[in-house]
Design an enzyme around this catalytic site. Structure first.
Site, PDB file in Angstrom:
ATOM      1  N   ASP A   1     -11.607 -13.530  20.948  1.00 54.73           N
ATOM      2  CA  ASP A   1     -11.009 -14.200  22.094  1.00 54.73           C
ATOM      3  C   ASP A   1     -10.607 -15.632  21.756  1.00 54.73           C
ATOM      4  O   ASP A   1     -11.322 -16.339  21.038  1.00 54.73           O
ATOM      5  CB  ASP A   1     -11.993 -14.240  23.269  1.00 54.73           C
ATOM      6  CG  ASP A   1     -12.155 -12.877  23.927  1.00 54.73           C
ATOM      7  OD1 ASP A   1     -11.261 -12.033  23.765  1.00 54.73           O
ATOM      8  OD2 ASP A   1     -13.178 -12.672  24.599  1.00 54.73           O
TER       9      ASP A   1
ATOM     10  N   LYS B   1     -22.443  -4.731  24.559  1.00 52.92           N
ATOM     11  CA  LYS B   1     -21.417  -5.027  23.554  1.00 52.92           C
ATOM     12  C   LYS B   1     -21.916  -6.031  22.526  1.00 52.92           C
ATOM     13  O   LYS B   1     -21.748  -5.847  21.309  1.00 52.92           O
ATOM     14  CB  LYS B   1     -20.168  -5.575  24.242  1.00 52.92           C
ATOM     15  CG  LYS B   1     -19.165  -6.291  23.327  1.00 52.92           C
ATOM     16  CD  LYS B   1     -18.097  -6.968  24.155  1.00 52.92           C
ATOM     17  CE  LYS B   1     -17.110  -7.732  23.284  1.00 52.92           C
ATOM     18  NZ  LYS B   1     -17.705  -8.954  22.702  1.00 52.92           N
ATOM     19  N   ASN B   2     -22.542  -7.100  22.995  1.00 55.43           N
ATOM     20  CA  ASN B   2     -22.951  -8.173  22.095  1.00 55.43           C
ATOM     21  C   ASN B   2     -24.193  -7.830  21.284  1.00 55.43           C
ATOM     22  O   ASN B   2     -24.574  -8.587  20.389  1.00 55.43           O
ATOM     23  CB  ASN B   2     -23.186  -9.462  22.889  1.00 55.43           C
ATOM     24  CG  ASN B   2     -21.889 -10.034  23.427  1.00 55.43           C
ATOM     25  OD1 ASN B   2     -20.839  -9.894  22.812  1.00 55.43           O
ATOM     26  ND2 ASN B   2     -21.952 -10.661  24.597  1.00 55.43           N
TER      27      ASN B   2
ATOM     28  N   ARG C   1     -14.007 -10.706  16.103  1.00 49.15           N
ATOM     29  CA  ARG C   1     -14.704 -11.904  15.624  1.00 49.15           C
ATOM     30  C   ARG C   1     -15.954 -11.556  14.821  1.00 49.15           C
ATOM     31  O   ARG C   1     -16.303 -12.255  13.862  1.00 49.15           O
ATOM     32  CB  ARG C   1     -15.077 -12.796  16.806  1.00 49.15           C
ATOM     33  CG  ARG C   1     -15.845 -14.046  16.368  1.00 49.15           C
ATOM     34  CD  ARG C   1     -15.913 -15.089  17.417  1.00 49.15           C
ATOM     35  NE  ARG C   1     -16.699 -16.231  16.940  1.00 49.15           N
ATOM     36  CZ  ARG C   1     -16.265 -17.168  16.115  1.00 49.15           C
ATOM     37  NH1 ARG C   1     -15.032 -17.102  15.647  1.00 49.15           N
ATOM     38  NH2 ARG C   1     -17.041 -18.171  15.741  1.00 49.15           N
TER      39      ARG C   1
ATOM     40  N   ASP D   1     -20.365 -16.078  29.410  1.00 52.38           N
ATOM     41  CA  ASP D   1     -19.568 -14.880  29.637  1.00 52.38           C
ATOM     42  C   ASP D   1     -19.583 -14.410  31.087  1.00 52.38           C
ATOM     43  O   ASP D   1     -18.760 -13.578  31.477  1.00 52.38           O
ATOM     44  CB  ASP D   1     -20.062 -13.738  28.730  1.00 52.38           C
ATOM     45  CG  ASP D   1     -19.560 -13.861  27.303  1.00 52.38           C
ATOM     46  OD1 ASP D   1     -18.676 -14.706  27.053  1.00 52.38           O
ATOM     47  OD2 ASP D   1     -20.042 -13.115  26.439  1.00 52.38           O
TER      48      ASP D   1
ATOM     49  N   MET E   1     -19.288 -24.805  27.191  1.00 51.68           N
ATOM     50  CA  MET E   1     -19.319 -24.261  25.834  1.00 51.68           C
ATOM     51  C   MET E   1     -17.944 -24.030  25.216  1.00 51.68           C
ATOM     52  O   MET E   1     -17.770 -24.188  24.013  1.00 51.68           O
ATOM     53  CB  MET E   1     -20.123 -22.959  25.839  1.00 51.68           C
ATOM     54  CG  MET E   1     -21.549 -23.154  26.337  1.00 51.68           C
ATOM     55  SD  MET E   1     -22.548 -21.660  26.342  1.00 51.68           S
ATOM     56  CE  MET E   1     -22.791 -21.406  24.577  1.00 51.68           C
TER      57      MET E   1
END
Length: 426
Positions: free
Chosen positions: A116, A22-23, A92, A313, A335
């Site tokens: 998120d 996904k990222n 985002r 994550d 974070m």
């Protein structure tokens, strides 16, 4: 709003193939705007965030041809260079469209990106990099207006934080900037490297992949190409954590061994041994399922940080796993100050947890979790609460399942494949 009905208490068993990262997919979709040639992305994850990102490109006049696990993007004609508030709020990574659109059109209007709600997520590093490369920013509430009428020019940059999205964003600007650019304190996650490999395949000149210093020689234009998106190591770790938490033995295929060195250390600390091969990982049935104390019997700490440290994550699903093995561990989420808020819901299910502050939680296990009605607050916490429901006695309901759909493809069918008793209700 869709929801999942879960009858807990069944160990997960079997094999599941990991989706495309996904990222990596989201910035790679944005990078397709850098060329007027067609680009095909393979191993595309079937998730809502990808759908929203492709819709954002279509709103700019980009041609999109989607197949079962790939997409061909042709940005030959950009009809506009502004995104409306609703489109930006869905995702985002809409911020990643700024640099490519500036390169192609010279001016961009963007509303604040969504994503998120896990705490403050700064855009300052993005703005710093764009301005250093020659873009001008005018903040005009409620939108940002960027201009770069003469294109980008190389610069020597130092990021005040190793931001993944900022590294990806400024890298896209640097590869088409005039002259040389250095990005120091750059993020080096596997998905950042995947984007850089894509840009190199399109004709970019980048040195330092995998390090925190990238050296880029700008080129005047980029070509198209056929690009492969790597496997999603966050998704893989999530399935492994949920499999182990339920007392099951699962295998995740389509992985890259080099993505899991730190994750394996954390699984081992929680008493779960992983058998790692070149392209698959499985849970060792002989795992002790007992938290490994630090030297002298001290309570161990699991904390996150920039790559190659433990990814933020992965934190949420690991907390669920910790609640189901023997021993006590402190999780320190450095974070994001809202990442651990979901633990209150876990406590309501019977978990032995103490929330010390927004960044730290102590988990003692194993706990007998009770079924409950839950709501997914964000992608990773949603997956974690789904895992808690799989471990719980009784029938749970997880609402707002679209949040999980944003980051995990076909979650219901894949859990059914592993033997879970779940049902989606729209």
């Amino acid at each position: 709003m869709s929801k999942l009905i879960i009858e807990g208490g069944t160990p997960l068993h079997g094999s599941v193939k990991v989706s495309g990262n996904k990222n990596a997919a989201l910035p790679m979709i944005a990078a397709c705007l850098l060329t007027d040639k067609a680009v095909t992305l393979h191993n595309l994850p079937n998730i809502l965030d990808v759908t929203h990102m492709l819709e954002a490109l279509q709103s700019l006049g980009v041609s999109i041809e989607r197949h079962s696990d790939s997409v061909t993007i042709h940005a030959k004609d950009l009809k506009k260079s502004s995104l409306d508030r609703e489109t930006c709020a869905k995702i985002r990574t809409s911020i990643l469209l700024v640099a490519p659109s500036l390169y192609r059109t010279g001016k961009v209007e963007l509303h604040p990106p969504g994503g998120d709600v896990i705490g403050r997520r700064r855009l300052d590093t993005h703005f710093y990099g764009l301005e250093k490369l020659g873009a001008k920013l005018k903040e005009s509430f409620p939108a940002f207006i960027f201009e770069a009428k003469t294109g980008f020019s190389g610069a020597d940059l130092f990021f005040d934080q190793a931001s993944v999205t900022a590294t990806e964003h400024i890298l896209m600007a640097a590869v088409v900037a005039k002259g040389k650019t250095w990005i120091r304190n750059a993020a080096s996650e596997p998905h950042v490297q995947n984007l850089a490999e894509m840009l190199i395949q399109m004709g970019a000149r980048i040195k330092g992949l995998g390090s925190n210093c990238l050296e880029i020689d700008g080129v005047s234009s980029l070509e198209g190409g056929d690009i492969h998106i790597g496997g999603d190591y966050i998704e893989a770790a999530s399935f492994l954590a949920l499999g182990a938490a339920t007392g099951g033995e699962i295998t995740v295929t389509g992985t890259h061994k080099s993505d899991f060195w730190m994750a394996r250390r954390v699984f081992e600390r929680l008493g779960i041994l992983l058998n790692m091969e070149h392209s698959q990982i499985s849970i060792d049935p002989n795992s002790p399922r007992k938290i490994q104390a630090d030297f002298g019997g001290a309570i161990p700490v699991i904390d996150d940080g920039p790559w190659p440290q433990f990814p933020s994550d992965m934190m949420s699903c690991m907390i669920i796993l910790a609640s189901q093995v023997e021993g006590t561990v402190l999780f320190f989420e450095k974070m994001f100050e809202s990442r651990l808020y979901f633990v209150d819901r876990l406590i309501s299910m019977g978990a032995n947890a103490i929330v010390c502050d927004p960044h730290r939680v102590v988990i003692s296990g194993p706990a007998n979790l009770r079924a409950n009605t839950l709501s997914s607050p964000d992608i990773r916490a949603g997956m974690a609460l789904l895992g808690a429901a799989l471990c719980a006695t009784g029938t749970s309901t997880v609402k707002n399942i679209q949040m999980i759909d944003r980051g995990y493809a076909n979650i219901e069918s894949r859990l059914l494949q592993l033997g879970a008793r779940v049902k989606r209700v729209d």
